[in-house]
Motif scaffolding. Structure first.
Motif, PDB file in Angstrom:
ATOM      1  N   MET A  63     -22.003 -40.597  14.073  1.00  0.00           N
ATOM      2  CA  MET A  63     -23.032 -41.533  14.513  1.00  0.00           C
ATOM      3  C   MET A  63     -22.456 -42.565  15.469  1.00  0.00           C
ATOM      4  O   MET A  63     -21.364 -43.051  15.277  1.00  0.00           O
ATOM      5  CB  MET A  63     -23.579 -42.299  13.317  1.00  0.00           C
ATOM      6  CG  MET A  63     -24.564 -41.555  12.498  1.00  0.00           C
ATOM      7  SD  MET A  63     -25.189 -42.690  11.271  1.00  0.00           S
ATOM      8  CE  MET A  63     -26.408 -41.695  10.519  1.00  0.00           C
ATOM      9  N   LYS A  64     -23.247 -42.913  16.487  1.00  0.00           N
ATOM     10  CA  LYS A  64     -22.812 -43.939  17.428  1.00  0.00           C
ATOM     11  C   LYS A  64     -22.913 -45.303  16.768  1.00  0.00           C
ATOM     12  O   LYS A  64     -22.130 -46.194  17.016  1.00  0.00           O
ATOM     13  CB  LYS A  64     -23.689 -43.894  18.679  1.00  0.00           C
ATOM     14  CG  LYS A  64     -23.210 -44.817  19.793  1.00  0.00           C
ATOM     15  CD  LYS A  64     -24.120 -44.750  20.983  1.00  0.00           C
ATOM     16  CE  LYS A  64     -24.084 -43.386  21.626  1.00  0.00           C
ATOM     17  NZ  LYS A  64     -24.935 -43.291  22.820  1.00  0.00           N
ATOM     18  N   ARG A  65     -23.925 -45.470  15.895  1.00  0.00           N
ATOM     19  CA  ARG A  65     -24.125 -46.761  15.247  1.00  0.00           C
ATOM     20  C   ARG A  65     -24.250 -46.514  13.752  1.00  0.00           C
ATOM     21  O   ARG A  65     -24.831 -45.540  13.322  1.00  0.00           O
ATOM     22  CB  ARG A  65     -25.410 -47.431  15.747  1.00  0.00           C
ATOM     23  CG  ARG A  65     -25.476 -47.565  17.254  1.00  0.00           C
ATOM     24  CD  ARG A  65     -26.862 -47.968  17.697  1.00  0.00           C
ATOM     25  NE  ARG A  65     -27.108 -49.377  17.500  1.00  0.00           N
ATOM     26  CZ  ARG A  65     -28.314 -49.920  17.609  1.00  0.00           C
ATOM     27  NH1 ARG A  65     -29.338 -49.181  17.905  1.00  0.00           N
ATOM     28  NH2 ARG A  65     -28.469 -51.214  17.426  1.00  0.00           N
ATOM     29  N   SER A  66     -23.683 -47.422  12.947  1.00  0.00           N
ATOM     30  CA  SER A  66     -23.763 -47.251  11.511  1.00  0.00           C
ATOM     31  C   SER A  66     -25.162 -47.580  11.025  1.00  0.00           C
ATOM     32  O   SER A  66     -25.972 -48.154  11.740  1.00  0.00           O
ATOM     33  CB  SER A  66     -22.771 -48.202  10.818  1.00  0.00           C
ATOM     34  OG  SER A  66     -23.243 -49.524  10.898  1.00  0.00           O
ATOM     35  N   LEU A  67     -25.463 -47.202   9.781  1.00  0.00           N
ATOM     36  CA  LEU A  67     -26.767 -47.509   9.217  1.00  0.00           C
ATOM     37  C   LEU A  67     -26.946 -49.003   9.066  1.00  0.00           C
ATOM     38  O   LEU A  67     -28.067 -49.500   9.011  1.00  0.00           O
ATOM     39  CB  LEU A  67     -26.911 -46.829   7.856  1.00  0.00           C
ATOM     40  CG  LEU A  67     -28.320 -46.872   7.298  1.00  0.00           C
ATOM     41  CD1 LEU A  67     -29.288 -46.254   8.293  1.00  0.00           C
ATOM     42  CD2 LEU A  67     -28.382 -46.141   6.002  1.00  0.00           C
ATOM     43  N   GLU A 118     -25.572 -40.319  18.099  1.00  0.00           N
ATOM     44  CA  GLU A 118     -25.260 -39.014  18.661  1.00  0.00           C
ATOM     45  C   GLU A 118     -25.876 -37.876  17.855  1.00  0.00           C
ATOM     46  O   GLU A 118     -26.192 -36.816  18.395  1.00  0.00           O
ATOM     47  CB  GLU A 118     -23.740 -38.837  18.748  1.00  0.00           C
ATOM     48  CG  GLU A 118     -23.091 -39.758  19.773  1.00  0.00           C
ATOM     49  CD  GLU A 118     -21.586 -39.607  19.793  1.00  0.00           C
ATOM     50  OE1 GLU A 118     -21.072 -38.801  18.994  1.00  0.00           O
ATOM     51  OE2 GLU A 118     -20.929 -40.286  20.595  1.00  0.00           O
ATOM     52  N   ALA A 119     -26.064 -38.096  16.548  1.00  0.00           N
ATOM     53  CA  ALA A 119     -26.656 -37.053  15.721  1.00  0.00           C
ATOM     54  C   ALA A 119     -28.079 -36.726  16.164  1.00  0.00           C
ATOM     55  O   ALA A 119     -28.565 -35.621  15.962  1.00  0.00           O
ATOM     56  CB  ALA A 119     -26.653 -37.480  14.250  1.00  0.00           C
ATOM     57  N   LYS A 152     -16.799 -45.367   7.964  1.00  0.00           N
ATOM     58  CA  LYS A 152     -15.885 -46.051   7.052  1.00  0.00           C
ATOM     59  C   LYS A 152     -14.420 -45.839   7.428  1.00  0.00           C
ATOM     60  O   LYS A 152     -13.581 -46.699   7.174  1.00  0.00           O
ATOM     61  CB  LYS A 152     -16.115 -45.563   5.621  1.00  0.00           C
ATOM     62  CG  LYS A 152     -17.047 -46.442   4.809  1.00  0.00           C
ATOM     63  CD  LYS A 152     -17.015 -46.069   3.343  1.00  0.00           C
ATOM     64  CE  LYS A 152     -17.844 -47.038   2.527  1.00  0.00           C
ATOM     65  NZ  LYS A 152     -17.781 -46.708   1.087  1.00  0.00           N
ATOM     66  N   MET A 153     -14.121 -44.688   8.038  1.00  0.00           N
ATOM     67  CA  MET A 153     -12.730 -44.370   8.356  1.00  0.00           C
ATOM     68  C   MET A 153     -12.134 -45.360   9.349  1.00  0.00           C
ATOM     69  O   MET A 153     -10.929 -45.615   9.343  1.00  0.00           O
ATOM     70  CB  MET A 153     -12.636 -42.938   8.911  1.00  0.00           C
ATOM     71  CG  MET A 153     -12.929 -41.863   7.872  1.00  0.00           C
ATOM     72  SD  MET A 153     -12.524 -40.207   8.476  1.00  0.00           S
ATOM     73  CE  MET A 153     -13.696 -40.022   9.817  1.00  0.00           C
ATOM     74  N   ASN A 154     -12.947 -45.929  10.208  1.00  0.00           N
ATOM     75  CA  ASN A 154     -12.457 -46.862  11.222  1.00  0.00           C
ATOM     76  C   ASN A 154     -13.095 -48.243  11.110  1.00  0.00           C
ATOM     77  O   ASN A 154     -13.056 -49.023  12.061  1.00  0.00           O
ATOM     78  CB  ASN A 154     -12.738 -46.293  12.622  1.00  0.00           C
ATOM     79  CG  ASN A 154     -12.067 -44.952  12.842  1.00  0.00           C
ATOM     80  OD1 ASN A 154     -10.856 -44.846  12.780  1.00  0.00           O
ATOM     81  ND2 ASN A 154     -12.864 -43.921  13.076  1.00  0.00           N
ATOM     82  N   ALA A 196     -23.408 -38.737   6.068  1.00  0.00           N
ATOM     83  CA  ALA A 196     -22.252 -38.239   6.813  1.00  0.00           C
ATOM     84  C   ALA A 196     -21.801 -39.273   7.846  1.00  0.00           C
ATOM     85  O   ALA A 196     -20.597 -39.508   8.040  1.00  0.00           O
ATOM     86  CB  ALA A 196     -22.613 -36.922   7.509  1.00  0.00           C
ATOM     87  N   GLY A 197     -22.755 -39.905   8.493  1.00  0.00           N
ATOM     88  CA  GLY A 197     -22.426 -40.935   9.469  1.00  0.00           C
ATOM     89  C   GLY A 197     -21.740 -42.133   8.836  1.00  0.00           C
ATOM     90  O   GLY A 197     -20.819 -42.725   9.422  1.00  0.00           O
TER      91      GLY A 197
END
Length: 309
Positions: free
Chosen positions: A1-5, A205-206, A261-263, A255-256
């Motif tokens: 995802m380009k933007r988080s929820l 992006e999704a 969360k990883m970054n 999934a997004g």
């Protein structure tokens, strides 16, 4: 995802604070049928919450600034307003918006002040439209309801109120969604096209995947509530045509969130930890909950600044 929820949550929560309890009869009648979104805020509850006022100060929408400026210019105290609602609607000229303030207004004193200032209102059928000095006009629908906005928008609201055009009550999709959220301190309903655009933005992006073009047609509308009583509690429902669509959207968003969360920074991780995503029958359900201190830290973050630009 380009933007988080988180972006979706915060973007929805700051759109336009508006009115809490159920809309009054005259306020409801002045909303045109082709309504795109209604956002309603309990103004009293907002004034009594340090967190809500911090959010308001950080991202005060331009039309709310104009409204508060207009109130002062017309000699009406902000504390006279109990509930504030904004409605955007589609018309031949594009998307218009009106504001509806509910409270206790001393109309006789107001009229006297206007006479003393030698300010004359213009008649539109039985209504008197008063200039505010901010590019907007306003009129009283009754002793407890004020309608304001640009001239063309206010006239369309009065057309609906006077039966010259169809109003909100003829829009079963929006009125049905309202019945599930009107008791919230802050609530909003968004129509099908608006919901499709919101989810496209949230998915980033999704949303470029071919499947989304099929899924988006199955999005019917959305609604949310925000409560500031114990920290910040945001609940969003996206209504879809079937169980599979809601489950697919839920999976995409989860999934997004894992990818984000990883970054993520510590502040972002805290926000994402407070986010829950699920589906129930034909509904996508999103809940964001955090305490006052964490939310106010989030308001000061660079990420929040980027979100609200």
């Amino acid at each position: 995802m380009k933007r988080s929820l988180l972006v979706l949550t915060l973007s929805a929560s700051i759109c336009l604070p508006a009115v809490a309890a159920s809309l009054g009869t005259n306020a409801r009648a002045a909303i045109p049928n082709a309504v795109q979104q209604i956002i309603s805020v309990d103004y009293r509850a907002m004034r009594n919450s340090e967190t809500a006022m911090a959010l308001k100060a950080r991202v005060l929408p331009e039309n709310l600034k104009q409204f508060e400026t207009a109130l002062r210019s017309m000699g009406i105290a902000e504390n006279d307003v109990d509930q504030l609602t904004f409605a955007s609607f589609r018309s031949k000229a594009g998307v218009h918006a009106i504001g509806l303030a509910q409270g206790t207004f001393a109309i006789k004193q107001f009229n006297l002040k206007m006479k003393q200032r030698k300010i004359k209102g213009d008649k539109y059928r039985l209504a008197t439209l008063w200039p505010t000095g901010t590019g907007m006009v306003m009129t009283f629908l009754d002793d407890n309801t004020m309608l304001f906005g640009e001239l063309a928008s206010v006239r369309e609201g009065l057309d609906a109120r006077d039966g010259e055009a169809e109003g909100l009550n003829a829009n079963s999709q929006m009125t049905d969604m309202m019945s599930g959220v009107e008791s919230g301190s802050v609530w909003s309903v968004l129509d099908q096209l608006g919901t499709q655009n919101m989810m496209r933005s949230a998915l980033g992006e999704a949303a470029q995947l071919g499947d989304y073009e099929v899924i988006k047609k199955r999005l019917l509308g959305s609604r949310y509530t925000i409560d500031f009583a114990r920290g910040v509690n945001f609940n969003l429902n996206v209504l879809t045509s079937d169980t599979m669509t809601a489950a697919t959207l839920s999976s995409l968003i989860k999934a997004g969130m894992l990818y984000k969360k990883m970054n993520a920074t510590p502040v972002e991780k805290t926000a994402l930890d407070g986010m829950n995503v699920d589906s129930d029958s034909g509904k996508l359900i999103i809940n964001f909950r955090t305490d006052d201190n964490k939310f106010q830290s989030l308001l000061k973050s660079e990420m929040f600044g980027a979100v609200v630009k």
